[in-house]
Design a protein around this motif. Structure first.
Motif, mmCIF file in Angstrom:
data_model
loop_
_atom_site.group_PDB
_atom_site.id
_atom_site.type_symbol
_atom_site.label_atom_id
_atom_site.label_comp_id
_atom_site.label_asym_id
_atom_site.label_seq_id
_atom_site.Cartn_x
_atom_site.Cartn_y
_atom_site.Cartn_z
ATOM 1 N N ILE A 246 0.828 -1.206 0.000
ATOM 2 C CA ILE A 246 0.000 0.000 0.000
ATOM 3 C C ILE A 246 0.861 1.255 0.000
ATOM 4 O O ILE A 246 0.560 2.232 -0.694
ATOM 5 C CB ILE A 246 -0.940 -0.012 1.227
ATOM 6 N N PHE A 247 1.965 1.211 0.757
ATOM 7 C CA PHE A 247 2.838 2.381 0.864
ATOM 8 C C PHE A 247 3.905 2.433 -0.227
ATOM 9 O O PHE A 247 4.747 3.333 -0.227
ATOM 10 C CB PHE A 247 3.504 2.410 2.241
ATOM 11 N N GLY A 248 3.891 1.478 -1.135
ATOM 12 C CA GLY A 248 4.852 1.476 -2.230
ATOM 13 C C GLY A 248 6.248 1.098 -1.796
ATOM 14 O O GLY A 248 7.234 1.584 -2.371
ATOM 15 N N LEU A 249 6.350 0.199 -0.799
ATOM 16 C CA LEU A 249 7.651 -0.213 -0.270
ATOM 17 C C LEU A 249 7.975 -1.636 -0.700
ATOM 18 O O LEU A 249 7.105 -2.388 -1.136
ATOM 19 C CB LEU A 249 7.636 -0.133 1.263
ATOM 20 N N ALA A 250 9.220 -2.034 -0.532
ATOM 21 C CA ALA A 250 9.600 -3.427 -0.749
ATOM 22 C C ALA A 250 8.934 -4.280 0.331
ATOM 23 O O ALA A 250 8.742 -3.839 1.468
ATOM 24 C CB ALA A 250 11.114 -3.573 -0.672
ATOM 25 N N ALA A 251 8.580 -5.511 -0.041
ATOM 26 C CA ALA A 251 7.849 -6.376 0.887
ATOM 27 C C ALA A 251 8.623 -6.620 2.181
ATOM 28 O O ALA A 251 8.034 -6.868 3.239
ATOM 29 C CB ALA A 251 7.521 -7.703 0.211
ATOM 30 N N VAL B 170 -7.242 -3.130 17.193
ATOM 31 C CA VAL B 170 -6.825 -2.131 16.213
ATOM 32 C C VAL B 170 -5.348 -2.311 15.880
ATOM 33 O O VAL B 170 -4.497 -2.344 16.768
ATOM 34 C CB VAL B 170 -7.059 -0.702 16.753
ATOM 35 N N THR B 171 -5.052 -2.427 14.593
ATOM 36 C CA THR B 171 -3.674 -2.505 14.104
ATOM 37 C C THR B 171 -3.509 -1.428 13.041
ATOM 38 O O THR B 171 -4.233 -1.432 12.047
ATOM 39 C CB THR B 171 -3.365 -3.883 13.490
ATOM 40 N N THR B 172 -2.593 -0.491 13.262
ATOM 41 C CA THR B 172 -2.419 0.634 12.343
ATOM 42 C C THR B 172 -0.970 0.705 11.871
ATOM 43 O O THR B 172 -0.042 0.665 12.681
ATOM 44 C CB THR B 172 -2.800 1.959 13.025
ATOM 45 N N TYR B 173 -0.809 0.808 10.553
ATOM 46 C CA TYR B 173 0.520 0.908 9.950
ATOM 47 C C TYR B 173 0.749 2.299 9.374
ATOM 48 O O TYR B 173 -0.183 2.944 8.868
ATOM 49 C CB TYR B 173 0.669 -0.116 8.825
ATOM 50 N N PHE B 174 2.017 2.753 9.459
ATOM 51 C CA PHE B 174 2.434 4.033 8.883
ATOM 52 C C PHE B 174 3.674 3.811 8.027
ATOM 53 O O PHE B 174 4.528 2.987 8.380
ATOM 54 C CB PHE B 174 2.774 5.055 9.984
ATOM 55 N N PRO B 175 3.813 4.547 6.934
ATOM 56 C CA PRO B 175 5.058 4.462 6.160
ATOM 57 C C PRO B 175 6.201 5.032 6.999
ATOM 58 O O PRO B 175 5.973 5.844 7.904
ATOM 59 C CB PRO B 175 4.764 5.318 4.928
ATOM 60 N N PRO B 176 7.448 4.613 6.754
ATOM 61 C CA PRO B 176 8.574 5.041 7.594
ATOM 62 C C PRO B 176 8.694 6.549 7.768
ATOM 63 O O PRO B 176 8.959 7.029 8.881
ATOM 64 C CB PRO B 176 9.791 4.471 6.849
ATOM 65 N N GLN C 245 -3.132 13.110 -1.741
ATOM 66 C CA GLN C 245 -3.423 11.712 -2.059
ATOM 67 C C GLN C 245 -2.312 10.727 -1.687
ATOM 68 O O GLN C 245 -2.271 9.611 -2.193
ATOM 69 C CB GLN C 245 -3.776 11.558 -3.548
ATOM 70 N N GLN C 246 -1.432 11.126 -0.783
ATOM 71 C CA GLN C 246 -0.408 10.210 -0.291
ATOM 72 C C GLN C 246 -0.985 9.325 0.821
ATOM 73 O O GLN C 246 -1.687 9.813 1.706
ATOM 74 C CB GLN C 246 0.800 10.978 0.234
ATOM 75 N N PRO C 247 -0.719 8.003 0.782
ATOM 76 C CA PRO C 247 -1.205 7.134 1.863
ATOM 77 C C PRO C 247 -0.456 7.425 3.160
ATOM 78 O O PRO C 247 0.771 7.358 3.200
ATOM 79 C CB PRO C 247 -0.911 5.728 1.344
ATOM 80 N N ILE C 248 -1.191 7.752 4.201
ATOM 81 C CA ILE C 248 -0.592 8.161 5.479
ATOM 82 C C ILE C 248 -0.778 7.105 6.559
ATOM 83 O O ILE C 248 0.112 6.866 7.376
ATOM 84 C CB ILE C 248 -1.213 9.496 5.951
ATOM 85 N N GLU C 249 -1.923 6.465 6.561
ATOM 86 C CA GLU C 249 -2.260 5.546 7.658
ATOM 87 C C GLU C 249 -3.136 4.425 7.127
ATOM 88 O O GLU C 249 -4.096 4.667 6.393
ATOM 89 C CB GLU C 249 -3.003 6.316 8.753
ATOM 90 N N PHE C 250 -2.801 3.191 7.501
ATOM 91 C CA PHE C 250 -3.600 2.026 7.125
ATOM 92 C C PHE C 250 -4.007 1.320 8.405
ATOM 93 O O PHE C 250 -3.172 0.751 9.108
ATOM 94 C CB PHE C 250 -2.799 1.094 6.215
#
Length: 256
Positions: A130-135, A156-162, A230-235
């Protein structure tokens, strides 16, 4: 608790007609009334499916579909090779969502408390994609439990890009709404959330968090928040007990 079998003769004489809508829904309405007013008491057995079908002149498939709806509402309990049993006079209270705006999301967590379990970098191939990172790249991950109505009913589990996660600390999550904490502490404005609903079953860890049985149904709501550009900030992945949460939508007729 009564163990008797209720009589078909106690049901109102009513002709079912396809002109009045689906037959299984009409049958469901007929059966709900005596359950609600106590004529079919909790613990009593309903008549056999074949007897109900013959009484109303409908198919077994129609009867079974009606009973499945009543079971899903918590009014009856179906049994293998035995008639269904009345389980409750009224459906158990459920927390219904109608998510059409950030305000609706906020309303869904009113009077709730977010208990933080951990905040650290973790691998998640789904979040990385989703964040366009390597797996293999680790995202920042917040794990928490939402306490509502005196019980833990949402994991609740929330992910953020680095580049976002590194600017946050565990102490920054001081609001029951995670996206509101992000906006406040990073000075960002989140413009929209894409919401996906899934059906899952509880594994051992989730069952322990939500005080439910392993294998029990879970309503999973995934929310991907994007910034104004439109940048993904939080999943966020919120897993709810399916017996206390429902999700509703208004669907206007846009077909001429």
């Amino acid at each position: 608790m009564s163990k008797r079998t209720v009589s078909l003769e106690s049901l109102p004489a009513r002709q079912l007609s396809r002109s009045n809508g689906p037959l299984y829904r009409q049958l469901g309405e007929i059966l709900r009334a005596p359950i609600a007013d106590g004529k079919f008491p909790v613990g009593a057995s309903l008549p056999k499916e074949a007897e109900i079908a013959e009484w109303f002149g409908i198919s077994l498939i129609t009867v079974r579909q009606a009973l499945r709806e009543l079971a899903a509402e918590g009014l009856i309990r179906k049994r293998s090779a035995k008639p269904a049993v009345v389980a409750a006079q009224a459906p158990p209270m459920r927390h219904a969502w109608n998510l059409r705006s950030f305000g609706d999301i906020a309303a869904a967590t009113e009077n709730a408390e977010l208990v933080i379990r951990s905040y650290r970098r973790e691998k998640s191939p789904e979040a990385a994609e989703i964040f366009g990172l390597a797996a293999s790249e680790r995202c920042y991950c917040l794990r928490a439990v939402l306490i509502a109505r005196g019980r833990a009913d949402t994991q609740v589990t929330t992910y953020f890009p680095p580049e976002i996660g590194m600017r946050l600390t565990k102490g920054n999550f001081d609001d029951v709404l995670i996206f509101r904490s992000v906006q406040k502490h990073l000075g960002l404005r989140l413009a929209a959330a894409a919401i996906t609903v899934k059906a899952e079953v509880a594994d051992a860890d989730l069952a322990a968090d939500l005080d439910c049985s392993e294998g029990e149904a879970v309503l999973t709501v995934e929310m991907l928040y994007r910034s104004v550009d439109q940048q993904p900030i939080e999943f966020t992945i919120a897993r709810h007990r399916a017996d206390v949460y429902t999700l509703t939508y208004d669907a206007p007729n846009d077909i001429p």
